[in-house]
Structures are given as C-alpha cells and as structure tokens.
Design a protein around this motif. Structure first.
Motif, PDB file in Angstrom:
ATOM      1  N   ASP A 206       0.857  -1.177   0.000  1.00 37.23           N
ATOM      2  CA  ASP A 206       0.000   0.000   0.000  1.00 37.23           C
ATOM      3  C   ASP A 206       0.897   1.232   0.000  1.00 37.23           C
ATOM      4  O   ASP A 206       2.124   1.118  -0.105  1.00 37.23           O
ATOM      5  N   ARG A 207       0.309   2.413   0.112  1.00 34.13           N
ATOM      6  CA  ARG A 207       1.096   3.645   0.026  1.00 34.13           C
ATOM      7  C   ARG A 207       2.120   3.782   1.152  1.00 34.13           C
ATOM      8  O   ARG A 207       3.085   4.535   1.028  1.00 34.13           O
ATOM      9  N   ASP A 208       1.924   3.050   2.222  1.00 34.96           N
ATOM     10  CA  ASP A 208       2.853   3.105   3.356  1.00 34.96           C
ATOM     11  C   ASP A 208       3.848   1.956   3.351  1.00 34.96           C
ATOM     12  O   ASP A 208       4.740   1.905   4.193  1.00 34.96           O
ATOM     13  N   ASN A 209       3.684   1.026   2.373  1.00 32.36           N
ATOM     14  CA  ASN A 209       4.542  -0.159   2.339  1.00 32.36           C
ATOM     15  C   ASN A 209       4.831  -0.569   0.893  1.00 32.36           C
ATOM     16  O   ASN A 209       4.094  -1.364   0.294  1.00 32.36           O
ATOM     17  N   ARG A 232       8.932   3.170   1.195  1.00 36.53           N
ATOM     18  CA  ARG A 232       8.348   3.354   2.521  1.00 36.53           C
ATOM     19  C   ARG A 232       8.094   1.991   3.168  1.00 36.53           C
ATOM     20  O   ARG A 232       7.601   1.069   2.529  1.00 36.53           O
ATOM     21  N   ASN A 234       6.212   0.755   6.608  1.00 34.26           N
ATOM     22  CA  ASN A 234       5.378   1.181   7.741  1.00 34.26           C
ATOM     23  C   ASN A 234       5.402   2.705   7.902  1.00 34.26           C
ATOM     24  O   ASN A 234       5.647   3.228   8.983  1.00 34.26           O
ATOM     25  N   LYS A 235       5.213   3.397   6.768  1.00 32.51           N
ATOM     26  CA  LYS A 235       5.155   4.859   6.663  1.00 32.51           C
ATOM     27  C   LYS A 235       6.508   5.544   6.734  1.00 32.51           C
ATOM     28  O   LYS A 235       6.630   6.719   6.382  1.00 32.51           O
ATOM     29  N   GLU A 236       7.532   4.822   7.178  1.00 34.05           N
ATOM     30  CA  GLU A 236       8.858   5.434   7.312  1.00 34.05           C
ATOM     31  C   GLU A 236       9.620   5.353   5.991  1.00 34.05           C
ATOM     32  O   GLU A 236       9.668   4.297   5.350  1.00 34.05           O
TER      33      GLU A 236
END
Length: 269
Positions: A206-209, A232, A234-236
C-alpha cells in the motif's frame, strides 16, 4: 509449426540439418556491423523526463509509462540509436536486416533461456531466429550479447517459444505493466545484471509499504543482491545504497541521475 519442429530437430540431431562447420552465417559481416554498436541497457530510457511510473495497489501492479517510442513508420526507436532491452534490440535489428533478406529466409522472434542471466523457464529473453529455407539451417541472433551463429553451435540457448511479432510492437504500446515483486532486467555490465522491481513489505503493499529495488546478479549466479532500496516501510522513508557495487557498474553522475528519478517517482506514488 514447421519452424519449431526444425528447432527441435537441430537440438536432438544437429548433423541431420547441416554438416558444414566452417560456413559463415548469412550476411554475417553486414549483420554484425549493425549489431555490435547496440547496448543492453534500459537506464538511459528509464531516466528520461517523459518516462513515469504508477502503482495500482488494489491490483498489485506497477506500470512504466512512455517506455517505448516509435517513429512515423511504427518502428521502435532506440535511445541514442543504440540503447534498449532485449525485445527493443531484437525488434530494431529485425527492421534493419529486412532489406538484406529475400524470400529464401524467414525470421522469427524467440523467447529463450540463456545460462548466464536468463536460465529459467520463466525467462523472457528475446532473440531472433533466422531460417534458410533452402537447406533448413537455423541461425540464432542475440543482439543483447552480440552473438550470431548456427543454433546448433549455441547449445547454451534453449527455445521456449517463437513469435512472428512481439505483442508490444503489434499494439504500438508505449507502456508496460508488471506484478508486484516482479523484476525487469535493466542493465548488463562487468558480468552483472541489474534488475528493477517494485516490491511489497512483509506481504503488505500500500502507500505506506512499498519499495523500489535494484538488485545485482553476477553471471551464472542465481542469488541476487539488493544494491538500491528506496521507498516506505510502515510509513517510514527507507533509502539504502550499496556503493561498493554501484561504483563498479555506474558512474557517479549516472548514480545521481538514477536516484533523482527514483525519488521523483516516490513522491508521486
């Protein structure tokens, strides 16, 4: 069908087709003159401003846009007249050698395995097969590795299938799509193949992973090594470069241009 049966015959019994080991392939010098300047690399195309990347997280796919370019006659254009991946190089060479050939010869595109870098049945490496109808002899032309010889003299290649025309050329497609975690070849240098992929993170996509990955495989080695990671987790934001390997394969300028392109894609995902 007859063409493919001849390929099988050569693989099983080479002497059944031709026995003159000293004969040169047809138009050898002319074809090699066209082929030798060609270079297997998708990097000069990928970093062009017009080339974009999009990700469909729902369908778990990613797409390179405007990766193929055609002239007014519908012929594939190579970047700087010489850079491309195997399908582009084969298509370009096919168009260039057509004027040399008459009705005696038939040319097909073939998907093959090649032991150095494309050794599995899932290989999508593309070459040309040239058949001399007068004696049934078949020659393999691989513009990616500058090889041109009788097929029986290139036993390291195994044909998976043959095609009259590659689908992207037939459809005049400018874009190409892939599944998540699916890698595409990018560049060959110093016995290394660089590949590019858009990957999931621990099964999440997804956009965070998501991670853009460039990996390096040494010739005849099956285990690759990730040398670029950017994306990215986990959003990082994650950013890794294996400079030891990168510096062997790309100049400092090429590395910076490539990273700028990847970062620009990240910002738009």
């Amino acid at each position: 069908m007859r063409f493919f049966l001849l390929i099988a015959l050569i693989a099983v019994c080479p002497s059944a087709v031709h026995s003159d080991a000293m004969s040169s392939p047809p138009f050898y010098d002319a074809i090699m003159k066209i082929m030798v300047p060609l270079e297997y690399s998708g990097v000069p195309v990928m970093v062009k401003p017009r080339v974009a990347l999009s990700v469909d997280f729902g369908r778990r796919t990613w797409t390179l846009h405007n990766i193929h370019e055609y002239d007014s006659q519908g012929v594939v254009i190579l970047e700087q007249g010489r850079f491309g991946l195997c399908a582009e190089l084969a298509t370009y060479l096919f168009e260039k050698i057509k004027p040399l050939l008459d009705g005696r010869y038939e040319v097909k595109f073939a998907m093959v395995t090649e032991p150095g870098f494309f050794s599995t049945d899932l290989s999508n490496h593309i070459v040309l097969l040239l058949q001399d109808r007068s004696d049934g002899q078949i020659y393999l032309i691989d513009p990616s590795f500058h090889k041109y010889a009788r097929m029986k003299d290139l036993a390291e290649y195994q044909v998976i299938n043959t095609q009259d025309t590659l689908s992207f050329v037939r459809d005049k497609s400018h874009d190409v799509s892939f599944g998540v975690d699916q890698a595409i070849p990018l560049y060959i240098k110093n016995d290394f193949l660089l590949s590019f992929s858009v990957t999931s993170v621990d099964g999440k996509f997804d956009r965070d992973n998501f991670i853009f990955v460039i990996s390096a495989n040494r010739r005849n080695k099956f285990a690759g090594r990730d040398i670029v990671l950017i994306g990215r987790r986990n959003k990082e934001f994650e950013d890794f470069q294996d400079r030891q390997v990168l510096n062997q394969l790309l100049t400092e300028g090429e590395i910076n241009i490539l990273f700028d392109k990847l970062k620009s894609w990240i910002e738009k995902v």
